[in-house]
Design a protein around this motif. Structure first.
Motif, PDB file in Angstrom:
ATOM      1  N   ASP A  48      56.007 124.764 -37.814  1.00 51.92           N
ATOM      2  CA  ASP A  48      57.031 124.608 -38.843  1.00 51.92           C
ATOM      3  C   ASP A  48      56.386 124.076 -40.116  1.00 51.92           C
ATOM      4  N   VAL A  49      57.043 124.312 -41.233  1.00 50.15           N
ATOM      5  CA  VAL A  49      56.561 123.783 -42.503  1.00 50.15           C
ATOM      6  C   VAL A  49      56.740 122.268 -42.520  1.00 50.15           C
ATOM      7  N   ASP A  50      55.703 121.559 -42.930  1.00 52.18           N
ATOM      8  CA  ASP A  50      55.751 120.104 -43.026  1.00 52.18           C
ATOM      9  C   ASP A  50      56.432 119.738 -44.345  1.00 52.18           C
ATOM     10  N   LEU A  51      57.723 119.453 -44.280  1.00 46.63           N
ATOM     11  CA  LEU A  51      58.487 119.192 -45.499  1.00 46.63           C
ATOM     12  C   LEU A  51      58.046 117.917 -46.201  1.00 46.63           C
ATOM     13  N   ARG A  52      57.566 116.953 -45.466  1.00 45.23           N
ATOM     14  CA  ARG A  52      57.117 115.711 -46.105  1.00 45.23           C
ATOM     15  C   ARG A  52      55.871 115.962 -46.955  1.00 45.23           C
ATOM     16  N   ARG A  53      54.984 116.813 -46.488  1.00 38.73           N
ATOM     17  CA  ARG A  53      53.809 117.167 -47.284  1.00 38.73           C
ATOM     18  C   ARG A  53      54.229 117.937 -48.533  1.00 38.73           C
ATOM     19  N   VAL A  54      55.200 118.806 -48.374  1.00 39.48           N
ATOM     20  CA  VAL A  54      55.725 119.552 -49.522  1.00 39.48           C
ATOM     21  C   VAL A  54      56.346 118.593 -50.532  1.00 39.48           C
ATOM     22  N   ALA A  55      57.114 117.626 -50.033  1.00 38.01           N
ATOM     23  CA  ALA A  55      57.736 116.642 -50.922  1.00 38.01           C
ATOM     24  C   ALA A  55      56.681 115.841 -51.681  1.00 38.01           C
ATOM     25  N   GLN A  56      55.604 115.482 -51.013  1.00 35.05           N
ATOM     26  CA  GLN A  56      54.520 114.740 -51.666  1.00 35.05           C
ATOM     27  C   GLN A  56      53.900 115.556 -52.799  1.00 35.05           C
ATOM     28  N   TYR A  57      53.726 116.846 -52.561  1.00 32.94           N
ATOM     29  CA  TYR A  57      53.156 117.711 -53.598  1.00 32.94           C
ATOM     30  C   TYR A  57      54.019 117.670 -54.860  1.00 32.94           C
ATOM     31  N   PHE A  58      55.320 117.839 -54.708  1.00 31.55           N
ATOM     32  CA  PHE A  58      56.187 117.896 -55.881  1.00 31.55           C
ATOM     33  C   PHE A  58      56.351 116.531 -56.527  1.00 31.55           C
ATOM     34  N   ALA A  59      56.274 115.457 -55.747  1.00 34.29           N
ATOM     35  CA  ALA A  59      56.285 114.123 -56.341  1.00 34.29           C
ATOM     36  C   ALA A  59      55.045 113.921 -57.206  1.00 34.29           C
ATOM     37  N   HIS A  60      53.912 114.371 -56.702  1.00 32.89           N
ATOM     38  CA  HIS A  60      52.649 114.230 -57.441  1.00 32.89           C
ATOM     39  C   HIS A  60      52.691 114.988 -58.758  1.00 32.89           C
ATOM     40  N   HIS A  61      53.446 116.073 -58.791  1.00 35.34           N
ATOM     41  CA  HIS A  61      53.509 116.899 -59.998  1.00 35.34           C
ATOM     42  C   HIS A  61      54.747 116.601 -60.847  1.00 35.34           C
ATOM     43  N   GLY A  62      55.423 115.498 -60.580  1.00 35.59           N
ATOM     44  CA  GLY A  62      56.444 115.005 -61.482  1.00 35.59           C
ATOM     45  C   GLY A  62      57.839 115.574 -61.332  1.00 35.59           C
ATOM     46  N   TYR A  63      58.141 116.179 -60.208  1.00 46.13           N
ATOM     47  CA  TYR A  63      59.480 116.713 -59.985  1.00 46.13           C
ATOM     48  C   TYR A  63      60.387 115.597 -59.476  1.00 46.13           C
ATOM     49  N   GLY A  64      61.527 115.405 -60.136  1.00 44.58           N
ATOM     50  CA  GLY A  64      62.409 114.305 -59.775  1.00 44.58           C
ATOM     51  C   GLY A  64      63.564 114.677 -58.880  1.00 44.58           C
ATOM     52  N   ILE A  65      64.176 115.864 -59.097  1.00 48.07           N
ATOM     53  CA  ILE A  65      65.362 116.274 -58.364  1.00 48.07           C
ATOM     54  C   ILE A  65      65.142 117.656 -57.775  1.00 48.07           C
ATOM     55  N   GLY A  66      65.226 117.747 -56.438  1.00 52.18           N
ATOM     56  CA  GLY A  66      65.166 119.028 -55.755  1.00 52.18           C
ATOM     57  C   GLY A  66      66.539 119.401 -55.231  1.00 52.18           C
ATOM     58  N   LEU A  67      67.035 120.575 -55.619  1.00 50.38           N
ATOM     59  CA  LEU A  67      68.351 121.033 -55.189  1.00 50.38           C
ATOM     60  C   LEU A  67      68.187 121.982 -54.008  1.00 50.38           C
ATOM     61  N   VAL A  68      68.662 121.562 -52.841  1.00 47.07           N
ATOM     62  CA  VAL A  68      68.547 122.341 -51.605  1.00 47.07           C
ATOM     63  C   VAL A  68      69.865 123.081 -51.392  1.00 47.07           C
ATOM     64  N   GLU A  69      69.842 124.390 -51.542  1.00 44.70           N
ATOM     65  CA  GLU A  69      71.062 125.180 -51.378  1.00 44.70           C
ATOM     66  C   GLU A  69      71.133 125.876 -50.013  1.00 44.70           C
ATOM     67  N   GLY A  70      70.190 125.632 -49.164  1.00 40.59           N
ATOM     68  CA  GLY A  70      70.266 126.217 -47.828  1.00 40.59           C
ATOM     69  C   GLY A  70      69.324 127.380 -47.640  1.00 40.59           C
ATOM     70  N   GLY A  71      69.576 127.980 -46.507  1.00 34.30           N
ATOM     71  CA  GLY A  71      70.767 127.903 -45.679  1.00 34.30           C
ATOM     72  C   GLY A  71      70.821 126.742 -44.692  1.00 34.30           C
ATOM     73  N   PRO A  72      71.723 126.910 -43.710  1.00 36.37           N
ATOM     74  CA  PRO A  72      71.989 125.845 -42.755  1.00 36.37           C
ATOM     75  C   PRO A  72      70.781 125.393 -41.951  1.00 36.37           C
ATOM     76  N   HIS A  73      69.858 126.293 -41.636  1.00 34.79           N
ATOM     77  CA  HIS A  73      68.674 125.897 -40.874  1.00 34.79           C
ATOM     78  C   HIS A  73      67.730 125.044 -41.729  1.00 34.79           C
ATOM     79  N   LEU A  74      67.604 125.395 -43.006  1.00 36.51           N
ATOM     80  CA  LEU A  74      66.771 124.583 -43.889  1.00 36.51           C
ATOM     81  C   LEU A  74      67.392 123.204 -44.087  1.00 36.51           C
ATOM     82  N   THR A  75      68.702 123.155 -44.215  1.00 30.17           N
ATOM     83  CA  THR A  75      69.388 121.870 -44.341  1.00 30.17           C
ATOM     84  C   THR A  75      69.148 121.004 -43.111  1.00 30.17           C
ATOM     85  N   ALA A  76      69.182 121.627 -41.936  1.00 27.67           N
ATOM     86  CA  ALA A  76      68.894 120.890 -40.705  1.00 27.67           C
ATOM     87  C   ALA A  76      67.492 120.298 -40.746  1.00 27.67           C
TER      88      ALA A  76
END
Length: 242
Positions: free
Chosen positions: A148-176
């Motif tokens: 599976d994709v390591d979402l915490r590593r992905v989050a770290q990448y975008f934090a490092h590059h200055g992204y403040g707000i990520g809008l998650v529109e789905g679908g339901p499996h991604l939300t899970a």
């Protein structure tokens, strides 16, 4: 025409130091359905709900979809529209909203969607996923995780590059997946005056593919409730036990 939902025009989100704040947006029927695997049931919400979607996108620093959602809608076309860019301009946001798709198993159909326009696009996938060279030239590929994709590593990448707000529109499996990792900070939920029912697992709810453990359920604090005609527009702030 793209327009803002007036009560959400001046939204403020709590900032985090360790990662972006992740916000989700869904429209659901009274009986809790967000998608039907048959034609004729979409859209679920009204033009007002569409304005909520546009408003949240206008506030975001990156838009996040799973593979199925990305393949279902021509999102890049809507993000590149003059009307949507004007919404972001009115909020003093950069005109272009980057787009991230999370998929452990990207398909050729997905690749076609992601390369259809000259737009900043990210693909978060696993370290073993096969990506064509033509896609690599147009899409920023972030690899993490094996199954599976390591979402915490992905989050770290975008934090490092200055992204403040990520809008998650789905679908339901991604939300899970975001909820399992305790990464989802807010939920915007439209309750539409419709009842769909269910037959042969033909509908989806807001969270699919995982039953969250009863001892680690998110706490949902109601921040606001807005009533317009027959729809309810709810905003929740989520928190988790350490």
């Amino acid at each position: 025409m793209a327009k803002l939902f007036a009560p959400y025009r001046t939204l403020r989100f709590a900032k985090r130091d360790d990662r972006p704040a992740f916000v989700s947006n869904f429209v659901a029927t009274i009986d809790g359905k967000v998608h039907v695997k048959k034609n004729g049931y979409w859209p679920i919400g009204s033009e007002t709900d569409k304005a909520v979607l546009q408003t949240l996108r206008a506030h975001a620093d990156i838009l996040i979809h799973g593979r199925t959602t990305a393949e279902q809608f021509d999102t890049l076309q809507s993000l590149d529209s003059r009307e949507f860019r004007n919404l972001r301009k009115g909020l003093n946001k950069p005109l272009i909203l980057p787009y991230l798709v999370v998929s452990a198993h990207p398909t050729q159909t997905l690749f076609q969607h992601l390369t259809s326009r000259e737009h900043p696009v990210f693909l978060a996938t696993t370290i073993n996923a096969r990506i064509p060279a033509a896609v690599l030239r147009k899409v920023m590929v972030l690899r993490s995780g094996t199954k599976d994709v390591d979402l915490r590593r992905v989050a770290q990448y975008f934090a490092h590059h200055g992204y403040g707000i990520g809008l998650v529109e789905g679908g339901p499996h991604l939300t899970a997946s975001f909820l399992k990792e305790q990464l989802l900070d807010e939920l915007f939920l439209t309750i539409a005056p419709k009842i769909f029912g269910n037959s042969n697992n033909s509908v989806l709810t807001m969270v699919e593919g995982a039953l969250l453990p009863h001892y680690a359920l998110p706490h949902a604090e109601l921040v606001s409730a807005i009533h317009e005609k027959n729809e309810l527009f709810l905003r929740y702030r989520l928190s988790y036990d350490a």
